[in-house]
Design an enzyme around this catalytic site. Structure first.
Site, PDB file in Angstrom:
ATOM      1  N   PRO A  88      -3.010   0.242   5.814  1.00  0.00           N
ATOM      2  CA  PRO A  88      -3.383  -1.140   6.108  1.00  0.00           C
ATOM      3  C   PRO A  88      -4.885  -1.358   5.945  1.00  0.00           C
ATOM      4  O   PRO A  88      -5.677  -0.415   5.950  1.00  0.00           O
ATOM      5  CB  PRO A  88      -2.998  -1.273   7.575  1.00  0.00           C
ATOM      6  N   GLU A 108       3.435  -4.007  -2.753  1.00  0.00           N
ATOM      7  CA  GLU A 108       3.530  -3.231  -1.517  1.00  0.00           C
ATOM      8  C   GLU A 108       4.680  -3.723  -0.641  1.00  0.00           C
ATOM      9  O   GLU A 108       5.442  -2.922  -0.089  1.00  0.00           O
ATOM     10  CB  GLU A 108       2.205  -3.312  -0.749  1.00  0.00           C
TER      11      GLU A 108
END
EC number: 5.3.1.6
Length: 236
Positions: A88, A108
């Site tokens: 992240p 993603e």
């Protein structure tokens, strides 16, 4: 990036391989610097005989994987993926994330949702109490992009995020183009996104928005590396 931060990323990469990667698995290889540390570490295990079927979430990760000898498969030719490892830009304690700093958020999210599990891999600097200090990326089609930007601004305001600066991402004097040929709007919300799940849903309802960088349902666990070389695992 400091040597300490590199050590933290490497510690997380080694821990996720130790705890979650097994012979014969199908893997999704994520994007970003920590994911690339993971891919390089994984390449060493593949060289020693670890058998995996892998796909990636970006062209950049594909290049790293091939450089370390990992063969890649077309995701269209794979069944459900066993595990995706991805990093992240921010993650809170409830496993909500902002991703897309590398402009790979659409691929993603597709690979994350094609996977049985997703483990988030990061160093300690990515853990936050509230999302939004890192700009929230929104991937949009180029056609009439200013109209889409206005709708994004309106939705942010409806969700309590007023007067948010929205900037089309640029690189080298030109708009950044994603792997799917789209633009990125970076929404500088500040660390005040207290309700990320409804915001994710409402942004994606806007015609012209392809996807946004809020990941609220995907992560089943996180592996966090620390500057001292230690790491820890937390499951959802």
């Amino acid at each position: 990036m400091s040597n300490q931060q590199n050590d933290a990323k490497r510690a997380a990469a080694r821990r996720v391989i130790q705890d979650f990667v097994f012979d014969g698995m199908t893997l999704g290889l994520g994007s970003g610097t920590t994911s690339h540390f993971f891919v390089r570490e994984l390449g060493q295990h593949v060289a020693k005989g670890l058998q995996l079927t892998c796909t990636t979430t970006s062209r950049a990760t594909s290049e790293v994987a091939r450089d370390v000898g990992i063969e890649l498969s077309d995701p269209n030719e794979m069944n459900e993926i066993d595990l995706t490892i991805d990093g992240p830009d921010e993650i809170d304690r409830r496993f909500n994330m902002i991703k897309g700093g590398g402009a790979c958020l659409l691929w993603e999210k597709i690979i994350a949702h094609a996977s049985k599990r997703m483990i988030c891999i990061c160093d300690e600097t990515k853990i936050v109490n509230c999302l939004g200090q890192f700009p929230l990326p929104v991937e949009i089609v180029p056609f009439a992009w200013k109209q889409t930007e206005r709708r994004v601004e309106r939705v942010l305001a409806e969700q309590g995020l007023h007067h948010v600066p929205i900037i089309r991402r640029m690189g080298g004097g030109h708009p950044v183009i994603t792997d799917s040929g789209n633009f990125i709007l970076d929404c500088h919300c500040g660390a005040i996104i207290t309700a990320p799940e409804p915001l994710e849903i409402e942004l994606n309802r806007i015609p012209g928005v392809v996807e946004n960088g809020l990941f609220t349902r995907e992560a089943t666990g996180m592996v966090v590396g620390y500057f001292d070389g230690s790491s820890y695992v937390q499951l959802r």
